[in-house]
Each structure stands twice: as structure tokens, then as C-alpha cells.
Write a protein that holds these residues in place. Sequence first.
Motif, PDB file in Angstrom:
ATOM      1  N   GLU A  32       0.918  -1.139   0.189  1.00  0.00           N
ATOM      2  CA  GLU A  32       0.029   0.148  -0.268  1.00  0.00           C
ATOM      3  C   GLU A  32       0.960   1.232  -0.094  1.00  0.00           C
ATOM      4  O   GLU A  32       0.544   2.388  -0.767  1.00  0.00           O
ATOM      5  CB  GLU A  32      -0.758  -0.117   1.267  1.00  0.00           C
ATOM      6  N   PHE A  33       1.982   1.407   0.738  1.00  0.00           N
ATOM      7  CA  PHE A  33       3.046   2.320   0.837  1.00  0.00           C
ATOM      8  C   PHE A  33       3.448   2.583  -0.652  1.00  0.00           C
ATOM      9  O   PHE A  33       3.493   3.578  -1.131  1.00  0.00           O
ATOM     10  CB  PHE A  33       3.967   2.045   1.766  1.00  0.00           C
ATOM     11  N   VAL A  34       4.007   1.558  -1.266  1.00  0.00           N
ATOM     12  CA  VAL A  34       4.472   1.613  -2.359  1.00  0.00           C
ATOM     13  C   VAL A  34       3.432   2.484  -3.499  1.00  0.00           C
ATOM     14  O   VAL A  34       3.659   3.342  -4.241  1.00  0.00           O
ATOM     15  CB  VAL A  34       4.831   0.353  -3.113  1.00  0.00           C
ATOM     16  N   ALA A  35       2.427   1.795  -3.506  1.00  0.00           N
ATOM     17  CA  ALA A  35       1.344   2.408  -4.358  1.00  0.00           C
ATOM     18  C   ALA A  35       1.326   3.836  -4.065  1.00  0.00           C
ATOM     19  O   ALA A  35       0.887   4.676  -5.181  1.00  0.00           O
ATOM     20  CB  ALA A  35      -0.068   1.579  -4.341  1.00  0.00           C
ATOM     21  N   THR A  85      14.159  15.721 -10.053  1.00  0.00           N
ATOM     22  CA  THR A  85      14.719  14.856  -9.267  1.00  0.00           C
ATOM     23  C   THR A  85      14.265  15.161  -7.841  1.00  0.00           C
ATOM     24  O   THR A  85      13.687  14.446  -6.779  1.00  0.00           O
ATOM     25  CB  THR A  85      16.416  14.920  -9.176  1.00  0.00           C
ATOM     26  N   GLU A  86      14.516  16.579  -7.572  1.00  0.00           N
ATOM     27  CA  GLU A  86      14.053  17.025  -6.473  1.00  0.00           C
ATOM     28  C   GLU A  86      12.627  17.008  -6.042  1.00  0.00           C
ATOM     29  O   GLU A  86      12.046  16.670  -4.875  1.00  0.00           O
ATOM     30  CB  GLU A  86      14.197  18.429  -6.264  1.00  0.00           C
ATOM     31  N   VAL A  87      11.836  17.299  -6.749  1.00  0.00           N
ATOM     32  CA  VAL A  87      10.023  16.947  -6.603  1.00  0.00           C
ATOM     33  C   VAL A  87       9.923  15.587  -6.299  1.00  0.00           C
ATOM     34  O   VAL A  87       9.213  15.256  -5.454  1.00  0.00           O
ATOM     35  CB  VAL A  87       9.479  17.544  -8.024  1.00  0.00           C
ATOM     36  N   ALA A  88      10.388  14.560  -6.845  1.00  0.00           N
ATOM     37  CA  ALA A  88      10.252  13.317  -7.059  1.00  0.00           C
ATOM     38  C   ALA A  88      10.734  12.997  -5.370  1.00  0.00           C
ATOM     39  O   ALA A  88       9.954  12.173  -4.963  1.00  0.00           O
ATOM     40  CB  ALA A  88      10.754  12.396  -8.057  1.00  0.00           C
ATOM     41  N   ARG A  89      11.938  13.307  -4.996  1.00  0.00           N
ATOM     42  CA  ARG A  89      12.508  13.038  -3.857  1.00  0.00           C
ATOM     43  C   ARG A  89      11.669  13.471  -2.666  1.00  0.00           C
ATOM     44  O   ARG A  89      11.219  12.607  -1.837  1.00  0.00           O
ATOM     45  CB  ARG A  89      13.907  13.758  -3.752  1.00  0.00           C
ATOM     46  N   LEU A  90      11.158  14.626  -2.744  1.00  0.00           N
ATOM     47  CA  LEU A  90      10.226  15.294  -1.746  1.00  0.00           C
ATOM     48  C   LEU A  90       9.100  14.445  -1.536  1.00  0.00           C
ATOM     49  O   LEU A  90       8.570  14.183  -0.678  1.00  0.00           O
ATOM     50  CB  LEU A  90      10.191  16.600  -1.884  1.00  0.00           C
ATOM     51  N   ALA A  91       8.392  14.040  -2.783  1.00  0.00           N
ATOM     52  CA  ALA A  91       7.200  13.572  -2.818  1.00  0.00           C
ATOM     53  C   ALA A  91       7.093  12.012  -2.296  1.00  0.00           C
ATOM     54  O   ALA A  91       6.439  11.620  -1.194  1.00  0.00           O
ATOM     55  CB  ALA A  91       6.533  13.434  -4.027  1.00  0.00           C
ATOM     56  N   ALA A  92       8.123  11.187  -2.577  1.00  0.00           N
ATOM     57  CA  ALA A  92       8.476   9.909  -1.963  1.00  0.00           C
ATOM     58  C   ALA A  92       8.894   9.959  -0.558  1.00  0.00           C
ATOM     59  O   ALA A  92       8.417   9.322   0.248  1.00  0.00           O
ATOM     60  CB  ALA A  92       9.765   9.384  -2.715  1.00  0.00           C
ATOM     61  N   ARG A  93       9.714  11.137  -0.173  1.00  0.00           N
ATOM     62  CA  ARG A  93       9.844  11.041   1.486  1.00  0.00           C
ATOM     63  C   ARG A  93       8.996  11.402   2.019  1.00  0.00           C
ATOM     64  O   ARG A  93       8.395  10.814   3.271  1.00  0.00           O
ATOM     65  CB  ARG A  93      11.075  11.876   1.451  1.00  0.00           C
ATOM     66  N   ARG A  94       7.943  12.295   1.761  1.00  0.00           N
ATOM     67  CA  ARG A  94       6.723  12.655   2.517  1.00  0.00           C
ATOM     68  C   ARG A  94       5.879  11.378   2.505  1.00  0.00           C
ATOM     69  O   ARG A  94       5.186  10.936   3.565  1.00  0.00           O
ATOM     70  CB  ARG A  94       5.996  13.807   1.915  1.00  0.00           C
ATOM     71  N   ALA A 132       6.819   8.165   2.828  1.00  0.00           N
ATOM     72  CA  ALA A 132       7.358   7.617   3.528  1.00  0.00           C
ATOM     73  C   ALA A 132       7.347   7.905   5.248  1.00  0.00           C
ATOM     74  O   ALA A 132       7.103   6.991   5.911  1.00  0.00           O
ATOM     75  CB  ALA A 132       9.007   7.112   3.203  1.00  0.00           C
ATOM     76  N   THR A 133       7.319   9.086   5.408  1.00  0.00           N
ATOM     77  CA  THR A 133       7.145   9.742   6.635  1.00  0.00           C
ATOM     78  C   THR A 133       5.769   9.565   7.107  1.00  0.00           C
ATOM     79  O   THR A 133       5.475   9.048   8.364  1.00  0.00           O
ATOM     80  CB  THR A 133       7.609  11.082   6.672  1.00  0.00           C
ATOM     81  N   ARG A 134       4.764   9.710   5.917  1.00  0.00           N
ATOM     82  CA  ARG A 134       3.501   9.686   6.553  1.00  0.00           C
ATOM     83  C   ARG A 134       2.984   8.108   6.923  1.00  0.00           C
ATOM     84  O   ARG A 134       2.278   8.039   7.924  1.00  0.00           O
ATOM     85  CB  ARG A 134       2.594   9.944   5.220  1.00  0.00           C
ATOM     86  N   TRP A 135       3.498   7.128   6.289  1.00  0.00           N
ATOM     87  CA  TRP A 135       3.254   5.773   6.326  1.00  0.00           C
ATOM     88  C   TRP A 135       4.137   5.142   7.769  1.00  0.00           C
ATOM     89  O   TRP A 135       3.573   4.228   8.387  1.00  0.00           O
ATOM     90  CB  TRP A 135       3.834   4.846   5.257  1.00  0.00           C
ATOM     91  N   SER A 136       5.381   5.614   7.775  1.00  0.00           N
ATOM     92  CA  SER A 136       6.333   5.062   8.792  1.00  0.00           C
ATOM     93  C   SER A 136       6.787   6.037  10.103  1.00  0.00           C
ATOM     94  O   SER A 136       7.077   5.277  10.964  1.00  0.00           O
ATOM     95  CB  SER A 136       7.581   4.341   8.038  1.00  0.00           C
ATOM     96  N   GLY A 137       6.579   7.050   9.892  1.00  0.00           N
ATOM     97  CA  GLY A 137       7.225   8.027  10.910  1.00  0.00           C
ATOM     98  C   GLY A 137       8.810   8.290  10.625  1.00  0.00           C
ATOM     99  O   GLY A 137       9.422   9.019  11.490  1.00  0.00           O
ATOM    100  N   LYS A 138       9.162   7.623   9.762  1.00  0.00           N
ATOM    101  CA  LYS A 138      10.832   7.589   9.336  1.00  0.00           C
ATOM    102  C   LYS A 138      10.944   8.855   8.397  1.00  0.00           C
ATOM    103  O   LYS A 138      10.153   8.826   7.639  1.00  0.00           O
ATOM    104  CB  LYS A 138      11.487   6.409   9.144  1.00  0.00           C
TER     105      LYS A 138
END
Length: 545
Positions: free
Chosen positions: A489-492, A517-526, A528-534
Motif C-alpha cells: 500500500e505504501f509503494v502504491a 529529481t527534487e520534486v520526486a524525492r520530496l514526494a517519496a519522502r513525504r 514514507a514519513t506519513r506511512w512509517s514516521g521515518k
Amino acid sequence: MTRPGKELLFCALGGSGEIGMNVNLYGCEGKWLMVDLGMTFSGTEYPGVELVFADLEFIEERRKDLVGIVLTHGHEDHIGAVPYFAKELGVPLYATPFTARLVNEKLAEAGIAGDVELKVIDHLDPFQLGPFGIRYVPLAHSIAEGNALVIETPQGRIFHTGDWKLDDEPLIGTPATPAQLTQIGDEGVLALVCDSTNVFNPSASGSEGAVRQALLDEVRRHQGRRVLVTTFASNVARLQTLAEVAEAANRRLCVAGRSLDRIIRAGQASGYLKHFPQTVDFDTAMNLPRGEVLIVATGGQGEPRAALARIAEDSHQIGLEAGDVVLFSSRQIPGNELAIGRIQNRLAARDVVIVTDRQAEIHVSGHPGRPELEALYGWLRPQILMPVHGEVRHMKEQARLGKSCGIRQTVVQQNGDLVRLAPGKPGKFGEVRAGRLVLDGDLIVPADGEAMVMRRRLAYNGLVIVVLDGKGRVHVEGIGLPLDEDYDEFVAEAREDVAVALTKLKGGQRHDRDAITEVARLAARRAATRWSGKKPQVRVILPEA
């Protein structure tokens, strides 16, 4: 500051503000002298790394003025960096015979024995290196040939203790007597540069002779059981003690650990362990009645690949059964408590009896307690006390102790501090680089370099990889995120977030690789943080332009 003038300088590149990794420099009349070249073992702060060294940049830039490296004794925190830096420094090494044998083995293993000049100082003969006149003074320690140095300079005499203790019954070697140390004091000591490790200990460190009797009593107490003793491999006196204990208790001796084999060879070649018994191999040891063997093994500090760890995991040719006994004839080095605890818990789970120095006097320290420090102050009567070989709290406390004993001038320094000892009032007058290097795989790199910083971040927060294939498709891979059940679910969701973010790029940004690169990086990190707190590291991979 480029070269020392008509003055006496000191600078620690390692070993001051920490215990281990000792590298000390003395400067006088344009020349530098190095005392010891040690290392320390890595902790959790350097993932994937075992060995840590002092950064020698300061003296490497002045190697043409370096007259030599004098080694006080053979412990790793005093000689362990030799095979990694001695060839590059390009100056002779000086050591007494036992230490020289250990160093020569290290040089041979590194394939540089023919490239490094190693001078053996026998019979404690004095020698001259530039403006420095040097002689060894034997002191007791937990290794053969522990030595202090008397360093004569035009600006005054230094007494550099190395690691030491007082021992009325040392078993190995003949330390300097109080009368001999008093004579050195009578000749005048400008500065005492002194081991601080055990300054908080209100008692003297104790005698090796007392350990022998306690070990014998403990071994005899466990008749009919297999007894294993773990101790520091370098403690030749303890090996001699254990040989005598085995003989007195009618047990055969078995040695487990390559470092023990190396120390025994070097000790016997240097005239020690003359009556060391013929040891038995592992198969013989295991076939003897349990009460007729005494095993000496490495690994008392919890080292995962040492003999004791493998024995505790039942993956060694030596085996222990319920009721067998392990004697920890060593102290816990600060930082090793968890590793030692893991080994002891594995042993306890198998109903192996554990005895430490808290239950019986089966170990004494190789460093001086307060009574020994006070005695040395009285014999040497230095004008200046400069503590080394300790954390800041140890060195500050020794300075306080020295003042209370009448030493008028004390200097508390840390790695990188440039200290002028003479002429004039002693004290710090500058700083030099004193960082750390690590052996990372086959490379020696800065401990604060990008690779180590990144590895720490990965260890704490994990990694997300985003691949943009150039056809509008987004691929996301998470590594080290705590999302076992929710991973798909996180990956999707992360893929969707990245795709949406990319559609919001305007104008030239749609073709700007940095912006994508920067836009994709920030979106993926947000995501991950939303799903895991990391807050993981994110790497975005784009197709070649």
C-alpha cells in the motif's frame, strides 16, 4: 605554527579525551618525536567499521621534521596503527624486544616488513633522536615490557609514563624500584605526562601474585568441571599465572585464540614463559575428563569472532556443558558492556557457571589507582603534571589529585591542543586538526566523511529508491522501512504521489533534471514519513538524457 623553536611542545593526536588510540607528539628545536601509534576499536557510531585511527594530517605535513616513533609497549591502543601508517611516515620505529616482535609480525602480515625500519632497543640503552635523548624505564603493566620514557630535551626532562601500575609481585619482568624512580626525580623532572585511566579508583590496582592464588582457589573449587578462563591475550603475566594454576590444579592447558598463540610465541622468543607447559589441542582437550583440563580463550570483551563467542554459540571445537565454568579474568572495557552481556547470557542459558572479578579477585588492573599515582608524584616531584590516556573526566580528576599532592602546575589538554611546556608558564597556545580515520573495507577514510554519514542515515531511517523510466511510469522501492504488512500500500501511494507531483512542474522545469529529481524525492519522502514516521534517504534515478 610550522616548526617548534627553542621550546618544548606537546600535542596529542589521539588518546587525550578518550581511552585508546594513543598518538603523542613532542616538539623541540625544529623537530618532532612521536610516542606510540595506536588505534581503537569501532562502536556503533561507525556502522560496518572495526578499526579507528587518529588523523595524522598534522604530522604527515611535517614528516621531514619527524625524527622517529618510539613505542612504549605492545598493546593495540599503542601499536595497532603501525602497519597502516609507518611506511607513509617514513621514519624508524623504536621498541624493546617483545614489543618489536609483535610489531614485526604486524608489518610482515601487511607485507611491509622490508619497507619500515624497526630498531630494537635492548638492555634499556639510551638513544638520541635529534634534540631528544630517550631511555626506557620499565614499569609494571598488563603486558610484558611495559615502559615509561625519560625524554631529555634542552628545555627540560619529561617522564612519559605510558600505561603502568605498581606491583610487588609482577611475575613477568622487573619494574623500576621506588629508589630508581626517586633518583630520576632527584635529577629533576620538568613534566610528568601520566596515565589517567584508573584515577577514580581509591585503591591500588593490586598484584599479579594475588590473582594467581585467587585463580588457583577458584579452579580448585570447581573440581570435576571443565574450566575456561578468558583474559586479555597480551597479558603475558596472566598467561604465566594460568600455566602455574593449571600445573598446581593437575589440569592440562589448552589455548583457544590466534592472538594467544602469537603472544605466547613472542613471549617465549623474548625470554618469558620459559616453563610454559606443552598445551593440548582441541580434540585432546575435549577427550580429557572434564576436571582435567583448563582452557584459556580470547573473547572476554564480547568480540563476536573470538573463541569465547563461538564457544558460547556452540560453533567451536571446544564445547562447554551444563555445570562447566567460565572465569572472566579481565575487566570490562567501557563500551563493551552490551557485547560482554550477550556472551554471558548465552553461556548462562546453557547453565554454564560464570565468575567475574566482582565475585573473586581473579583480575587486577594494569593501570594505577590513586595511591599509586600519589606515590609516583612523591618519587618524581615534577614541576608540571599533564594527564593523558583518559576521558576528560579522568584527566580533570588527575589534575585535581596532582594539585592536592603539591604539584603546582597542571595542564589538562585534549586531542589537537598545542601545549607549550617550556619556557614560561605551561599551557595551551593553539589547536591543530585531530580528527578520526576509519578502516572501511580496504580503505582508510575520514570518520566524518560522506560515506559514513550516509551509512548512519541509512541505518537509522532506511532508503527509498524512485526510478522514473522516461515513459511516464514511476517505480518505488523501500529498504529498511518498518512496513512489512503495509509495504504494498505504501509503494502504491508513493508512486501516485510522485506522479502527481511531477505533473505540477511548469514550463522548463518539466525538462530540468534537477527540478524533476527534487520534486520526486520530496514526494517519496513525504509518503514514507506519513506511512512509517521515518525520514529515509531517497535516491531518484532518471533515464539517461
